[in-house]
Motif scaffolding. Sequence first.
Motif, PDB file in Angstrom:
ATOM      1  N   ASN A  23       0.818  -1.216   0.000  1.00 52.01           N
ATOM      2  CA  ASN A  23       0.000   0.000   0.000  1.00 52.01           C
ATOM      3  C   ASN A  23       0.848   1.260   0.000  1.00 52.01           C
ATOM      4  O   ASN A  23       0.506   2.249  -0.642  1.00 52.01           O
ATOM      5  CB  ASN A  23      -0.955  -0.020   1.197  1.00 52.01           C
ATOM      6  CG  ASN A  23      -2.047  -1.050   0.988  1.00 52.01           C
ATOM      7  OD1 ASN A  23      -2.626  -1.137  -0.093  1.00 52.01           O
ATOM      8  ND2 ASN A  23      -2.304  -1.868   1.998  1.00 52.01           N
ATOM      9  N   HIS A  27       0.541   4.105  -3.082  1.00 46.71           N
ATOM     10  CA  HIS A  27       0.185   5.507  -2.822  1.00 46.71           C
ATOM     11  C   HIS A  27       1.354   6.446  -3.078  1.00 46.71           C
ATOM     12  O   HIS A  27       1.168   7.578  -3.517  1.00 46.71           O
ATOM     13  CB  HIS A  27      -0.344   5.649  -1.394  1.00 46.71           C
ATOM     14  CG  HIS A  27      -1.712   5.053  -1.215  1.00 46.71           C
ATOM     15  ND1 HIS A  27      -2.863   5.798  -1.343  1.00 46.71           N
ATOM     16  CD2 HIS A  27      -2.104   3.787  -0.956  1.00 46.71           C
ATOM     17  CE1 HIS A  27      -3.920   5.003  -1.157  1.00 46.71           C
ATOM     18  NE2 HIS A  27      -3.481   3.774  -0.920  1.00 46.71           N
ATOM     19  N   HIS A 174       2.964   4.666  14.253  1.00 46.56           N
ATOM     20  CA  HIS A 174       1.505   4.529  14.422  1.00 46.56           C
ATOM     21  C   HIS A 174       0.984   5.478  15.498  1.00 46.56           C
ATOM     22  O   HIS A 174      -0.154   5.951  15.406  1.00 46.56           O
ATOM     23  CB  HIS A 174       1.133   3.073  14.722  1.00 46.56           C
ATOM     24  CG  HIS A 174       1.188   2.198  13.483  1.00 46.56           C
ATOM     25  ND1 HIS A 174       0.269   2.295  12.468  1.00 46.56           N
ATOM     26  CD2 HIS A 174       2.073   1.244  13.107  1.00 46.56           C
ATOM     27  CE1 HIS A 174       0.569   1.428  11.502  1.00 46.56           C
ATOM     28  NE2 HIS A 174       1.683   0.784  11.877  1.00 46.56           N
ATOM     29  N   LEU A 177       0.681   8.694  13.698  1.00 48.38           N
ATOM     30  CA  LEU A 177      -0.457   8.674  12.763  1.00 48.38           C
ATOM     31  C   LEU A 177      -1.788   8.834  13.495  1.00 48.38           C
ATOM     32  O   LEU A 177      -2.757   9.355  12.940  1.00 48.38           O
ATOM     33  CB  LEU A 177      -0.460   7.384  11.932  1.00 48.38           C
ATOM     34  CG  LEU A 177       0.541   7.346  10.776  1.00 48.38           C
ATOM     35  CD1 LEU A 177       0.638   5.933  10.181  1.00 48.38           C
ATOM     36  CD2 LEU A 177       0.162   8.348   9.674  1.00 48.38           C
ATOM     37  N   SER A 178      -1.830   8.415  14.759  1.00 50.58           N
ATOM     38  CA  SER A 178      -3.101   8.505  15.497  1.00 50.58           C
ATOM     39  C   SER A 178      -3.418   9.952  15.875  1.00 50.58           C
ATOM     40  O   SER A 178      -4.514  10.235  16.340  1.00 50.58           O
ATOM     41  CB  SER A 178      -3.041   7.634  16.745  1.00 50.58           C
ATOM     42  OG  SER A 178      -2.185   8.232  17.697  1.00 50.58           O
ATOM     43  N   GLN A 180      -3.130  12.500  13.604  1.00 54.28           N
ATOM     44  CA  GLN A 180      -3.344  13.282  12.384  1.00 54.28           C
ATOM     45  C   GLN A 180      -4.807  13.712  12.257  1.00 54.28           C
ATOM     46  O   GLN A 180      -5.650  13.285  13.040  1.00 54.28           O
ATOM     47  CB  GLN A 180      -2.933  12.462  11.151  1.00 54.28           C
ATOM     48  CG  GLN A 180      -1.493  11.975  11.190  1.00 54.28           C
ATOM     49  CD  GLN A 180      -0.493  13.109  11.352  1.00 54.28           C
ATOM     50  OE1 GLN A 180      -0.493  14.069  10.582  1.00 54.28           O
ATOM     51  NE2 GLN A 180       0.338  13.034  12.397  1.00 54.28           N
ATOM     52  N   VAL A 182      -7.091  12.850  10.220  1.00 58.60           N
ATOM     53  CA  VAL A 182      -7.887  11.622  10.300  1.00 58.60           C
ATOM     54  C   VAL A 182      -7.026  10.642  11.090  1.00 58.60           C
ATOM     55  O   VAL A 182      -6.045  10.123  10.581  1.00 58.60           O
ATOM     56  CB  VAL A 182      -8.176  11.045   8.901  1.00 58.60           C
ATOM     57  CG1 VAL A 182      -8.989   9.762   9.008  1.00 58.60           C
ATOM     58  CG2 VAL A 182      -8.894  12.075   8.044  1.00 58.60           C
ATOM     59  N   GLN A 185      -4.789   6.469  10.247  1.00 55.43           N
ATOM     60  CA  GLN A 185      -4.852   5.954   8.872  1.00 55.43           C
ATOM     61  C   GLN A 185      -3.710   4.970   8.619  1.00 55.43           C
ATOM     62  O   GLN A 185      -2.635   5.119   9.173  1.00 55.43           O
ATOM     63  CB  GLN A 185      -4.707   7.104   7.866  1.00 55.43           C
ATOM     64  CG  GLN A 185      -5.872   8.057   7.865  1.00 55.43           C
ATOM     65  CD  GLN A 185      -5.683   9.121   6.790  1.00 55.43           C
ATOM     66  OE1 GLN A 185      -6.401   9.148   5.815  1.00 55.43           O
ATOM     67  NE2 GLN A 185      -4.712   9.988   6.981  1.00 55.43           N
ATOM     68  N   THR A 189      -2.884   5.312   2.834  1.00 55.22           N
ATOM     69  CA  THR A 189      -3.865   6.394   2.879  1.00 55.22           C
ATOM     70  C   THR A 189      -3.226   7.654   3.458  1.00 55.22           C
ATOM     71  O   THR A 189      -3.522   8.769   3.009  1.00 55.22           O
ATOM     72  CB  THR A 189      -5.070   5.969   3.754  1.00 55.22           C
ATOM     73  OG1 THR A 189      -5.287   4.576   3.567  1.00 55.22           O
ATOM     74  CG2 THR A 189      -6.308   6.730   3.391  1.00 55.22           C
ATOM     75  N   ALA A 190      -2.364   7.478   4.440  1.00 52.13           N
ATOM     76  CA  ALA A 190      -1.716   8.629   5.062  1.00 52.13           C
ATOM     77  C   ALA A 190      -0.797   9.339   4.067  1.00 52.13           C
ATOM     78  O   ALA A 190      -0.598  10.553   4.148  1.00 52.13           O
ATOM     79  CB  ALA A 190      -0.931   8.183   6.289  1.00 52.13           C
ATOM     80  N   SER A 193      -3.215  11.322   1.844  1.00 53.99           N
ATOM     81  CA  SER A 193      -3.783  12.507   2.516  1.00 53.99           C
ATOM     82  C   SER A 193      -2.687  13.444   3.018  1.00 53.99           C
ATOM     83  O   SER A 193      -2.923  14.306   3.847  1.00 53.99           O
ATOM     84  CB  SER A 193      -4.736  12.088   3.630  1.00 53.99           C
ATOM     85  OG  SER A 193      -4.058  11.288   4.560  1.00 53.99           O
ATOM     86  N   CYS A 195      -0.126  13.306   4.980  1.00 56.19           N
ATOM     87  CA  CYS A 195       0.520  13.306   6.293  1.00 56.19           C
ATOM     88  C   CYS A 195       2.029  13.171   6.095  1.00 56.19           C
ATOM     89  O   CYS A 195       2.829  13.754   6.803  1.00 56.19           O
ATOM     90  CB  CYS A 195       0.036  12.150   7.161  1.00 56.19           C
ATOM     91  SG  CYS A 195      -1.727  12.150   7.431  1.00 56.19           S
TER      92      CYS A 195
END
Lengths: 216, 368
Positions: A23, A27, A174, A177-178, A180, A182, A185, A189-190, A193, A195
């Motif tokens: 992934n 991306h 992680h 990421l929590s 951000q 959103v 993610q 996806t991050a 978007s 990040c």
Amino acid sequence: MKPLKVSDKSAHRLLVEGKDDLNTIIHLVRRHELDYDNPPDGLPYIHATGGYVPLLDALSVAAKSYKRLGIVIDADLDPKARWNEVRHRLDTVGIKLPEVANAGGEVVTGLVDNWRVGVWLMPDNSQAGTLETFLSRLVPHGDQCWLHAEASAKEAKRLGAKYPDKYFSKAHIHTWLSWQEVPGQPFGTAITSACFRTDTPDAIAFVGWFKRLFLG
Amino acid sequence: MLKNIKVEAYRGFRELDVEGLNRINLFVGQNNCGKTSILEAAQILASEGNVGALLRSLRRRGELLSANEMERNVEEYDVSHLFHGHNLKLGSGFKLEGLNGKTVSVSCEIIPAPQEKEPGQLPIFDVEEGSQLALSLKVGGSPSVTVPLSPFGGIPVDALRRRPLGMGSVSYLGGDTTEVPPIRVVPTEGLENRSMSFLWDGIALTPDEPKVIEALQIIEPSIEKIAFLGREAVRSSAGIVVKFKNSDMRLPIGSLGDGVKRLLSLSLSVIRATGGYLMVDEIDTGLHHSVMEDMWRMVITTAKRLNVQVFATSHSQDCINGLGRLHQVDPKLAAEVSLHRLERGLPHSVRYGPDEISTAALQEIEVR
């Protein structure tokens, strides 16, 4: 997410260890105008083998089967040892890697003169590390939360968090990421978007290797 | 068993080495990469230079010169196709070589048509008036044999039936050919009823008969018996009938679909190839992917039991994956298999051993 629009019958294939790698790459290259939803010719089908060992086991078979074959693996603690293992496996089918990995990612001639095999060791073909090490270098420069997330992950460990030490960078990334816009993610996806940045030297080097191997 | 095959200037190949042949050999590759040619080369080598095998390959491919166009009574085998570049001229030649306990070699060269009957250089049948060229065939260390070509560059299809001049036996040109092992060929379209009937005659009421039923049961588990109805079986599929358990009806095999007929062709052929060779073009023809593993199990088990070496081709990844699955449940059986991919531009085939076939299936790697 699967790269559905590139057929698994494609003569171009990228082998990666896990879904996170898959992934992340989909991306990341999309941010460089290689869109898996609208794939240009040459874009490889990406297959997650389920880890380094199965990937290594599949290497000789894949090298005999694809016109363009790429592999992306974690350097982990000993990049030199990883490199030599890959080198040895490819040597058994007559494909020669140099003794030392090219910092910009290696691309060599494959089984047939116009075939190619490429190798990328995460994070940068020379240092120890993993996909997470690579991604940590895509964190915007001077991000205060990044440093705070590092401190938090360490503090959590002191308080009894169960993650093994070798997964510190996973826990760190992680945690970050929590926080951000959103929260929580997954990596891919991050990236989309924003990040993560995708214009850092490491990101550009990786995409350059990918293009050289599959689209060049 | 052939251990390797080497071809030079034969059909589509400038040169090709196939190493590491196993009991079962599956050849894969793109269209027109020469899979069938390799099967034919194997057949010619296995038969130690049987001219008949060479000519039958031309017939199967429809490589014949039309009698009408030549304004002659019979059509002719168009031998030009055997040569790289379809090039029939003086000095053209091809060579096949294999290791079969000993080295077997077959070479063929275009020479001027013999004008006089020199001792040791006798053509195997009369030279026609106006003939320019002939084939010189040489098998191993035996003296070469001259096969005259017609003025059109072909061999009349009835030529070998005519009384030969130079040889006691026309078909076999090897030195010691009394002990040529059986070679069975199953073409893509399957066997004709006539051939199946002939093969069945050697199996009926022997311990192998139940094995044929078992093969059919891969697709139709309740098939109980099979019968070939005399002359009818030679003429049409209506003459090959099966009986199902708990049923009094007999059904023509043609009503059961292509898969059952394919399995019948395969099982009859492999059994009747005992101690010899089986050549199968497009082995998976007519078979659903769900039965591939069982088809392989039947072919491999029988080939192993009866000491048959199998050469097969396929286009189908399902067919290869069937082998991969077999490896996962029965690695000892699957160890009898090698896969060889023919790749344009490579002077050797790309070989995959049993473990690699299994890895390919596991990791969804396309090897064909």
